[in-house]
Write an enzyme that holds these catalytic residues in place. Structure first.
Site, PDB file in Angstrom:
ATOM      1  CG  HIS A 175     -31.880  -2.058  -1.692  1.00 23.49           C
ATOM      2  ND1 HIS A 175     -31.043  -1.056  -2.148  1.00 23.49           N
ATOM      3  CD2 HIS A 175     -32.579  -2.471  -2.789  1.00 23.49           C
ATOM      4  CE1 HIS A 175     -31.237  -0.876  -3.455  1.00 23.49           C
ATOM      5  NE2 HIS A 175     -32.159  -1.715  -3.863  1.00 23.49           N
ATOM      6  CG  PHE A 201     -41.357  -5.012  -4.288  1.00 25.85           C
ATOM      7  CD1 PHE A 201     -40.407  -5.661  -3.501  1.00 25.85           C
ATOM      8  CD2 PHE A 201     -42.652  -5.506  -4.311  1.00 25.85           C
ATOM      9  CE1 PHE A 201     -40.740  -6.783  -2.756  1.00 25.85           C
ATOM     10  CE2 PHE A 201     -42.996  -6.630  -3.574  1.00 25.85           C
ATOM     11  CZ  PHE A 201     -42.035  -7.270  -2.797  1.00 25.85           C
ATOM     12  CG  ASN A 218     -38.833  -2.584  -9.231  1.00 24.04           C
ATOM     13  OD1 ASN A 218     -39.646  -2.638  -8.309  1.00 24.04           O
ATOM     14  ND2 ASN A 218     -38.806  -3.477 -10.194  1.00 24.04           N
ATOM     15  CG  ASN A 265     -33.221  -1.033 -10.005  1.00 23.87           C
ATOM     16  OD1 ASN A 265     -32.770  -0.521 -11.032  1.00 23.87           O
ATOM     17  ND2 ASN A 265     -33.027  -2.298  -9.698  1.00 23.87           N
TER      18      ASN A 265
END
Length: 194
Positions: free
Chosen positions: A21, A67, A69, A115
């Site tokens: 990610h 983070f 999101n 996200n």
């Protein structure tokens, strides 16, 4: 139209640093290294930032420390401060729908369930019309395994392919500023690490 802000998406902290990610951040880290412009934490932009010159243009680099999101918070803060429009932003992110060893430029579109992209679109006033650098990480084959997959660390053989695609993407991004987007896109889209 020129790019004024290049963003690499990631989750913060050592436990996420080597996960798929974070491929977007790997790209911005490499660009900062190539341009000898170390990233430094800047609280008001909720991330690590640097300033570089590409093709005579003043460009900001950003790796959010929020983070994933909440990535839009950092992007919107920097875009607002420097009066940067969505179409002057390039966001590098991991892409499940591209195979390993491949990276592609794209303008606009949806978030594809990512996200980080979802939050950026939202925080830019529901505007999806920013550029993306999609870094292929492959797909686990089952949508129920996606979360574990993107938050997992790729084996050495896969990491090598991702790194090679990121390396080519960095060269093509620099080329974008000197030779234009069409030429840079043609070169990047013809590349596949073996």
């Amino acid at each position: 139209m020129t790019i004024k802000l290049i963003v690499g998406l990631a989750n913060p902290g050592a436990e996420y640093a080597a996960t798929r990610h974070n491929a977007g951040a790997w790209f911005v880290d490499l660009l900062a290294e190539r341009l000898r412009a170390p990233l430094r934490e800047e609280a008001k932009f909720f991330g690590y930032t640097s300033r570089v010159t590409l093709g005579g243009e003043d460009v900001r680099l950003l790796v959010p420390t929020t983070f994933m999101n909440l990535s839009g918070k950092a992007v919107a803060a920097m875009a607002s401060f420097f009066r940067i429009n969505p179409d002057e932003i390039l966001v590098a992110h991991d892409e499940l729908d591209l195979p390993l060893g491949v990276a592609k430029f794209k303008l606009g579109g949806g978030h594809g369930g990512h996200n980080g992209l979802k939050d950026i679109i939202s925080k830019l006033g529901n505007n999806p019309n920013f550029h993306r650098l999609r870094i292929g990480i492959g797909h686990p084959g089952d949508k129920n395994k996606v979360v574990g997959f993107v938050l997992g660390k790729p084996p050495v053989s896969e990491q090598k392919l991702i790194d090679e695609a990121i390396d080519e993407a960095a060269r093509c991004t620099e080329m974008w500023f000197t030779d234009g987007l069409t030429k840079a896109t043609n070169r990047l889209h013809a590349f596949k690490a073996q």
